[in-house]
Design an enzyme around this catalytic site. Structure first.
Site, PDB file in Angstrom:
ATOM      1  N   ASN A  11      29.963  -8.819  91.075  1.00 34.28           N
ATOM      2  CA  ASN A  11      29.586  -7.505  90.560  1.00 34.28           C
ATOM      3  C   ASN A  11      29.779  -7.561  89.040  1.00 34.28           C
ATOM      4  OD1 ASN A  11      29.313  -4.859  89.850  1.00 34.28           O
ATOM      5  ND2 ASN A  11      30.813  -4.063  91.317  1.00 34.28           N
ATOM      6  N   ARG A  77      25.580  -7.787  93.141  1.00 31.47           N
ATOM      7  CA  ARG A  77      25.342  -6.340  93.167  1.00 31.47           C
ATOM      8  C   ARG A  77      24.473  -5.969  91.966  1.00 31.47           C
ATOM      9  NH1 ARG A  77      28.847  -1.505  90.936  1.00 31.47           N
ATOM     10  NH2 ARG A  77      27.698   0.188  91.884  1.00 31.47           N
ATOM     11  N   HIS A 166      25.348   3.939  94.663  1.00 32.31           N
ATOM     12  CA  HIS A 166      26.485   3.733  95.579  1.00 32.31           C
ATOM     13  C   HIS A 166      25.982   3.581  97.021  1.00 32.31           C
ATOM     14  CE1 HIS A 166      29.455   6.086  92.753  1.00 32.31           C
ATOM     15  NE2 HIS A 166      29.464   4.794  92.484  1.00 32.31           N
ATOM     16  N   ARG A 227      31.644  10.626  83.282  1.00 33.25           N
ATOM     17  CA  ARG A 227      30.247  11.121  83.270  1.00 33.25           C
ATOM     18  C   ARG A 227      30.205  12.599  83.626  1.00 33.25           C
ATOM     19  NH1 ARG A 227      27.936   6.715  87.275  1.00 33.25           N
ATOM     20  NH2 ARG A 227      29.551   5.249  86.625  1.00 33.25           N
ATOM     21  N   GLU A 370      32.484  -2.503  99.676  1.00 33.70           N
ATOM     22  CA  GLU A 370      31.130  -2.849  99.242  1.00 33.70           C
ATOM     23  C   GLU A 370      30.912  -4.364  99.255  1.00 33.70           C
ATOM     24  OE1 GLU A 370      32.114  -0.042  96.034  1.00 33.70           O
ATOM     25  OE2 GLU A 370      29.966   0.271  95.850  1.00 33.70           O
TER      26      GLU A 370
END
Ligand code: ADP
Length: 385
Positions: A11, A77, A166, A227, A370
Site C-alpha cells: 500500500n 492497493r 475504502h 479532511r 484490507e
C-alpha cells in the site's frame, strides 16, 4: 503455480509504504510493517525505491527470502480505478499506461501507488503484480446514488460521478458481519462505518452497495482526521475569489487542515479525548461535529435501506473508541437500535456484538483486514487467468 504461496500486499502512499506478506489460506501475516516519512527532510528514506528496499530488507531480516518463499503475487492497493478498472487487474505495460492516464482523475491519490508498482515490478520481476482498487466494490452503485446533479455533459466529459472508496474494507467487513450473524450476505441489509484517518459509511442491501459517503474523491462525506467531508461547494469559489487563495491552497486546506485536525488542532482520537477531558472547547466542538455528521449518515442510510439488520463499526476509531460508537447511535431505540453499555466497552479484539438483546438491529464491531482481502483478491484473479 498459483494460489498456494503467500501474497505480498503493498500500500504505497505519498509519504509511506505499508506492506504485509499474507498467507492467504490461514489469513496469517508472515511479515508486516510500514516505512514512513519518505522524502521528508530529516528522513533517511529518500524515495519509494529506498522505502521498498528497506521493507524487503525487513522481510528478509524476519527470516523470509522473497525469491524462495513461493510468492504467488504482489498485490498493490490503488485508490482510484475510475470507470475502467473494477476487478483485480494483472499489471502489464499497457495497463500501467492506462492507469497513468487515470492519475488525471485522482492526482492526489494514484501517483504514489504507480511509483510503488513501478519500483516493485523492477525489484520483483518474476512475480505477477496485481492492482486492487479501492473504488471497485462501489462500481455498480445505483445511478441515483452515483450521479451528481450537475450538467450532464460536463460530468460525462470529465468522468465526474460518485466512485466511493475504502471499498475493500466495506466489502470485507460486510461479508464478515453476515458470517458473524450466520446469514448469507444476500439476505442481510447493513450499514458499515469505516472510521480511521479517513472515514466513510456505506449502505449495503443484500450484499450490494447502494450508497456510500465518499464521492468522486475521498473528500466527500463524513468528517475525518484532517479532511472536511461534506461542505457547501460554494465555499471553494468564495475562498478563491474573496480570500485570494489558489485552488491548490483550498484543496490543501480541505484535505490536510480540516476535519477534526482543523477544528481541534489534533486528529488522533486518543489525544482528542484527553483534550476534551481537560476542558478544551475546540476538541469538544470537533468531536461534536464528527458525531453529528456520523449520525446524519446513519439516519440517511436507515431511510435508504428501509430495514437494517446490522450496523458494523470498523478501522482505528470504529474498532477502538467505545465512546464514538455509543454517541453515534445514542437515542435510536425508536429505530430498533440499542447499544449495550457493557458489551460496547468489552475489550475483546475479534468481531463482536455490542447491541442489547432487545435491539432489532445487530450492532457489531468488525476488525477490518484490507491486506487479507487484497491478497485473496489476487489469488482469485490468478485462478481466473
Ligand atoms: P488509516 O485510515 O490510516 O488506516 P486507522 O484505521 O489505523 O487509519 O485509524 C487511525 C486512527 O484510529 C487514529 O488516528 C486514531 O484516531 C484512531 N485510533 C487508533 N487507536 C485508537 C484507540 N485505542 N482509541 C481511539 N482511537 C484510536
Amino acid at each position: 503455480m498459483t494460489g498456494n504461496g503467500p501474497v505480498l500486499v503493498i500500500n504505497s502512499g505519498s509519504s509511506s509504504v505499508k506492506y504485509q506478506l499474507v498467507e492467504t489460506d490461514s489469513g496469517t501475516a508472515l511479515a508486516a510493517g510500514a516505512v514512513e516519512r519518505i522524502g521528508e527532510a530529516a528522513s533517511p528514506v529518500g524515495d519509494h525505491e529506498a522505502a521498498l528496499r528497506l521493507a524487503f530488507g525487513e522481510i528478509s531480516a524476519a527470516g523470509i527470502d522473497l525469491s524462495r518463499c513461493g510468492l504467488a503475487a504482489v498485490g498493490h492497493r490503488v485508490v482510484h480505478g475510475g470507470g475502467q478498472f473494477y476487478r483485480p487487474t494483472l499489471l502489464d505495460d499497457e495497463r500501467i499506461a492506462a492507469l497513468e492516464k487515470l492519475s488525471e482523475l485522482a492526482p492526489l491519490h494514484n501517483p504514489p501507488a504507480l511509483t510503488g508498482i513501478e519500483v516493485a515490478r523492477r525489484l520483483l520481476p518474476g512475480v505477477p503484480h496485481i492492482a486492487v482498487f479501492d473504488t471497485a466494490f462501489f462500481h455498480d452503485l445505483p445511478p441515483e446514488a452515483a450521479t451528481y446533479a450537475i450538467d450532464r455533459e460536463v460530468a460525462s466529459r470529465w468522468q465526474i460521478r460518485r466512485y466511493g472508496f475504502h471499498g475493500t474494507s466495506h466489502r470485507y467487513v460486510s461479508e464478515r458481519a453476515a458470517d458473524f450473524l450466520g446469514r448469507p450476505s444476500p439476505e442481510v441489509n447493513q450499514i458499515v462505518l469505516h472510521l480511521g484517518n479517513g472515514c466513510s459509511a456505506s449502505a449495503i442491501a443484500g450484499g450490494r452497495p447502494v450508497e456510500t459517503s465518499m464521492g468522486m474523491t475521498p473528500l466527500e462525506g463524513l468528517v475525518m482526521g484532517s479532511r472536511s467531508g461534506d461542505i457547501d461547494p460554494g465555499i471553494v469559489g468564495y475562498l478563491c475569489h474573496r480570500a485570494s487563495m489558489s485552488v491548490d491552497e483550498v484543496e490543501g486546506m480541505l484535505n490536510k487542515q480540516s476535519g477534526v485536525q482543523g477544528l481541534a488542532g489534533e486528529r488522533d482520537f486518543r489525544r482528542l479525548r484527553a483534550m476534551i477531558d481537560a476542558g478544551d472547547d475546540g476538541a469538544r466542538l470537533a468531536y461534536g461535529v464528527f458525531i453529528h455528521r456520523l449520525r446524519k449518515y446513519v439516519g440517511a442510510y436507515l431511510a435508504v435501506l428501509g430495514h437494517v439488520d446490522a450496523i458494523s463499526f470498523t478501522a482505528g476509531i470504529g474498532e477502538n473508541d467505545a465512546a464514538v460508537r455509543r454517541d453515534a447511535l445514542a437515542g435510536l431505540e425508536g429505530f430498533g437500535i440499542v447499544v449495550d453499555e457493557g458489551r460496547n466497552v468489552d475489550l475483546d479484539r475479534g468481531a463482536r456484538l455490542i447491541s442489547g438483546d432487545d435491539s432489532r438491529t445487530a450492532v457489531l464491531v468488525v476488525p477490518t483486514n484490507e491486506e487479507l482481502a487484497i491478497a485473496r483478491d489476487c489469488v482469485s484473479a490468478l485462478a481466473g487467468l
